[in-house]
Design a protein around this motif. Structure first.
Motif, PDB file in Angstrom:
ATOM      1  N   SER A  34     113.207 128.785  32.305  1.00  0.00           N
ATOM      2  CA  SER A  34     112.568 128.446  33.563  1.00  0.00           C
ATOM      3  C   SER A  34     113.001 129.229  34.848  1.00  0.00           C
ATOM      4  CB  SER A  34     112.493 126.916  33.029  1.00  0.00           C
ATOM      5  OG  SER A  34     113.116 125.892  34.962  1.00  0.00           O
ATOM      6  N   TRP A  35     113.060 128.106  35.997  1.00  0.00           N
ATOM      7  CA  TRP A  35     113.860 128.720  37.043  1.00  0.00           C
ATOM      8  C   TRP A  35     114.766 127.540  37.670  1.00  0.00           C
ATOM      9  CZ3 TRP A  35     113.803 124.510  40.763  1.00  0.00           C
ATOM     10  CH2 TRP A  35     112.919 123.694  40.567  1.00  0.00           C
ATOM     11  N   LYS A  36     114.523 126.673  36.772  1.00  0.00           N
ATOM     12  CA  LYS A  36     115.611 125.136  36.836  1.00  0.00           C
ATOM     13  C   LYS A  36     116.743 125.610  36.091  1.00  0.00           C
ATOM     14  CE  LYS A  36     112.152 121.691  36.428  1.00  0.00           C
ATOM     15  NZ  LYS A  36     111.685 120.597  36.537  1.00  0.00           N
ATOM     16  N   TYR A 250     108.848 144.732  16.767  1.00  0.00           N
ATOM     17  CA  TYR A 250     109.528 143.422  16.351  1.00  0.00           C
ATOM     18  C   TYR A 250     109.488 142.729  18.571  1.00  0.00           C
ATOM     19  CZ  TYR A 250     111.487 138.848  15.392  1.00  0.00           C
ATOM     20  OH  TYR A 250     111.883 136.865  15.519  1.00  0.00           O
ATOM     21  N   ARG A 251     110.011 143.193  19.108  1.00  0.00           N
ATOM     22  CA  ARG A 251     110.506 143.061  20.616  1.00  0.00           C
ATOM     23  C   ARG A 251     108.964 143.163  20.915  1.00  0.00           C
ATOM     24  NH1 ARG A 251     113.365 146.254  23.208  1.00  0.00           N
ATOM     25  NH2 ARG A 251     113.568 147.698  21.247  1.00  0.00           N
ATOM     26  N   LYS A 252     108.783 144.543  20.767  1.00  0.00           N
ATOM     27  CA  LYS A 252     107.219 144.705  21.797  1.00  0.00           C
ATOM     28  C   LYS A 252     105.930 143.861  21.370  1.00  0.00           C
ATOM     29  CE  LYS A 252     109.686 147.594  23.832  1.00  0.00           C
ATOM     30  NZ  LYS A 252     110.132 147.074  25.351  1.00  0.00           N
ATOM     31  N   ALA A 253     105.518 143.407  20.103  1.00  0.00           N
ATOM     32  CA  ALA A 253     105.034 142.730  19.656  1.00  0.00           C
ATOM     33  C   ALA A 253     104.451 141.715  19.982  1.00  0.00           C
ATOM     34  CB  ALA A 253     104.062 143.356  17.807  1.00  0.00           C
ATOM     35  N   TYR A 254     106.090 141.117  19.806  1.00  0.00           N
ATOM     36  CA  TYR A 254     106.326 139.441  18.897  1.00  0.00           C
ATOM     37  C   TYR A 254     107.186 138.976  21.045  1.00  0.00           C
ATOM     38  CZ  TYR A 254     107.360 134.178  17.358  1.00  0.00           C
ATOM     39  OH  TYR A 254     108.254 133.660  17.595  1.00  0.00           O
ATOM     40  N   LEU A 255     108.344 139.066  20.006  1.00  0.00           N
ATOM     41  CA  LEU A 255     109.051 138.627  21.907  1.00  0.00           C
ATOM     42  C   LEU A 255     108.585 138.312  22.886  1.00  0.00           C
ATOM     43  CD1 LEU A 255     112.579 139.598  19.514  1.00  0.00           C
ATOM     44  CD2 LEU A 255     111.329 137.446  19.045  1.00  0.00           C
ATOM     45  N   GLU A 256     108.955 140.195  23.560  1.00  0.00           N
ATOM     46  CA  GLU A 256     108.652 139.937  25.154  1.00  0.00           C
ATOM     47  C   GLU A 256     107.551 138.954  24.883  1.00  0.00           C
ATOM     48  OE1 GLU A 256     108.862 144.234  26.163  1.00  0.00           O
ATOM     49  OE2 GLU A 256     110.930 144.508  25.270  1.00  0.00           O
ATOM     50  N   PRO A 257     106.409 139.579  24.524  1.00  0.00           N
ATOM     51  CA  PRO A 257     105.372 138.517  25.152  1.00  0.00           C
ATOM     52  C   PRO A 257     105.250 137.228  25.123  1.00  0.00           C
ATOM     53  CG  PRO A 257     104.454 140.595  23.296  1.00  0.00           C
ATOM     54  CD  PRO A 257     105.736 140.441  23.408  1.00  0.00           C
ATOM     55  N   VAL A 258     105.647 136.812  23.629  1.00  0.00           N
ATOM     56  CA  VAL A 258     106.031 134.920  23.654  1.00  0.00           C
ATOM     57  C   VAL A 258     106.811 135.418  24.831  1.00  0.00           C
ATOM     58  CG1 VAL A 258     107.067 133.509  22.517  1.00  0.00           C
ATOM     59  CG2 VAL A 258     105.254 135.075  21.355  1.00  0.00           C
ATOM     60  N   THR A 259     108.033 135.613  25.153  1.00  0.00           N
ATOM     61  CA  THR A 259     109.130 134.504  25.719  1.00  0.00           C
ATOM     62  C   THR A 259     109.035 135.279  27.207  1.00  0.00           C
ATOM     63  OG1 THR A 259     110.130 136.615  25.787  1.00  0.00           O
ATOM     64  CG2 THR A 259     111.459 135.180  24.691  1.00  0.00           C
ATOM     65  N   GLY A 260     108.092 136.551  27.868  1.00  0.00           N
ATOM     66  CA  GLY A 260     107.443 136.888  28.769  1.00  0.00           C
ATOM     67  C   GLY A 260     106.531 136.202  29.281  1.00  0.00           C
ATOM     68  N   LEU A 262     106.006 132.063  28.210  1.00  0.00           N
ATOM     69  CA  LEU A 262     106.879 131.452  28.538  1.00  0.00           C
ATOM     70  C   LEU A 262     107.521 131.518  30.346  1.00  0.00           C
ATOM     71  CD1 LEU A 262     108.509 130.056  25.717  1.00  0.00           C
ATOM     72  CD2 LEU A 262     106.745 128.959  26.434  1.00  0.00           C
ATOM     73  N   ARG A 263     107.808 132.429  30.587  1.00  0.00           N
ATOM     74  CA  ARG A 263     108.822 132.938  31.931  1.00  0.00           C
ATOM     75  C   ARG A 263     107.731 132.986  32.501  1.00  0.00           C
ATOM     76  NH1 ARG A 263     113.908 134.626  32.658  1.00  0.00           N
ATOM     77  NH2 ARG A 263     112.721 136.410  33.980  1.00  0.00           N
ATOM     78  N   LEU A 264     106.437 132.794  32.628  1.00  0.00           N
ATOM     79  CA  LEU A 264     105.546 133.086  33.397  1.00  0.00           C
ATOM     80  C   LEU A 264     105.194 131.853  33.701  1.00  0.00           C
ATOM     81  CD1 LEU A 264     103.320 135.927  32.988  1.00  0.00           C
ATOM     82  CD2 LEU A 264     104.762 135.903  34.864  1.00  0.00           C
TER      83      LEU A 264
END
Length: 274
Positions: A34-36, A250-260, A262-264
């Motif tokens: 979050s930006w917070k 693992y990063r490309k298929a799961y972590l980056e899409p999920v965390t990305g 959430l950030r958006l």
């Protein structure tokens, strides 16, 4: 849980790959959700991270700062970091800005920027507060290393994590090959570089003369023999490749899409360290 404080242009990318390959599905590149969080990976981000990565045991990234509130949420967190000669690190950051980020500024202009001066002290303390940085390093760190003694740092860390079957083998990544000569800049501007990084130089030499020798004394074996054995092993075999492929998928298929995502949803860009 390990938390690696990644200081820019101090061999952090190579080390993060070592961590990824050792902790695999229990590792996360720590980015605020979050930006917070204002560019810091905070306790509330850690709570979310643990839902994304059950059994999380290692985080790392530019947003991991030891002056944040992480240890107030979990006292088991153990910080580690790697320092680099302040003058060389400073010039390397300028090269990165020019060659990789496409910034258009002279080194004279770079010298005038507040955000890059005493960068390593700021990374540890959150401000140009040398005493606070020293206190944090003395009291909050599991291990502090140097780029200039990189392999030795890895052997010391392996000893600290001896119950983890930690494999420190590596190949260097993200090495700078700047279009601007670092040697030329250092020869021409060294006194001015030292002037804007005075606190960094003091902190670097404090760690070198006080903290690092204690870490060596705590080592449970013949350090020079173990260092030679590791260097020969690393040169002969290099890192095992299957963890690299597992981590990538693992990063490309799961972590980056999920965390990305959430950030958006919370006002931050999909990509980025902060």
């Amino acid at each position: 849980m390990l938390a690696f404080v990644h200081i820019e242009k101090a061999a952090g990318t190579t080390f993060i790959h070592i961590l990824r390959h050792n902790f695999l599905l229990k590792y996360l590149d720590a980015r605020p959700f979050s930006w917070k969080s204002q560019g810091l990976f905070l306790g509330r981000d850690l709570q979310i991270a643990r839902r994304i990565v059950p059994g999380l045991r290692c985080i790392a990234g530019h947003a991991v700062k030891p002056y944040s509130d992480l240890r107030s949420h979990d006292r088991r967190i153990k910080y580690i970091t790697i320092f680099r000669d302040p003058c060389k690190r400073y010039v390397s950051q300028y090269q990165y800005w020019i060659d990789r980020m496409g910034k258009k500024l002279s080194f004279e202009e770079f010298l005038e920027l507040d955000e890059t001066r005493n960068f390593q002290v700021r990374k540890i303390a959150g401000s140009e507060d040398l005493n606070k940085a020293v206190s944090i390093l003395e009291n909050e760190m599991l291990l502090v290393g140097f780029v200039e003694r990189y392999d030795e740092f890895l052997v010391l860390l392996q000893d600290k994590l001896k119950g983890e079957s930690f494999d420190p083998r590596y190949r260097r990544l993200n090495e700078g090959r700047g279009s601007v000569s670092a040697e030329d800049i250092l020869n021409k501007y060294r006194s001015r570089i030292e002037n804007v990084n005075g606190m960094d130089l003091e902190l670097y030499h404090f760690v070198l003369k006080n903290i690092y020798p204690r870490q060596v004394d705590e080592f449970h074996d013949d350090l020079q023999r173990r260092l030679q054995e590791f260097q020969e092993w690393n040169a002969r075999t290099g890192p095992v490749m299957w963890p690299r492929y597992t981590d990538f998928v693992y990063r490309k298929a799961y972590l980056e899409p999920v965390t990305g995502a959430l950030r958006l949803m919370n006002g931050l860009p999909y990509r980025g360290s902060y």
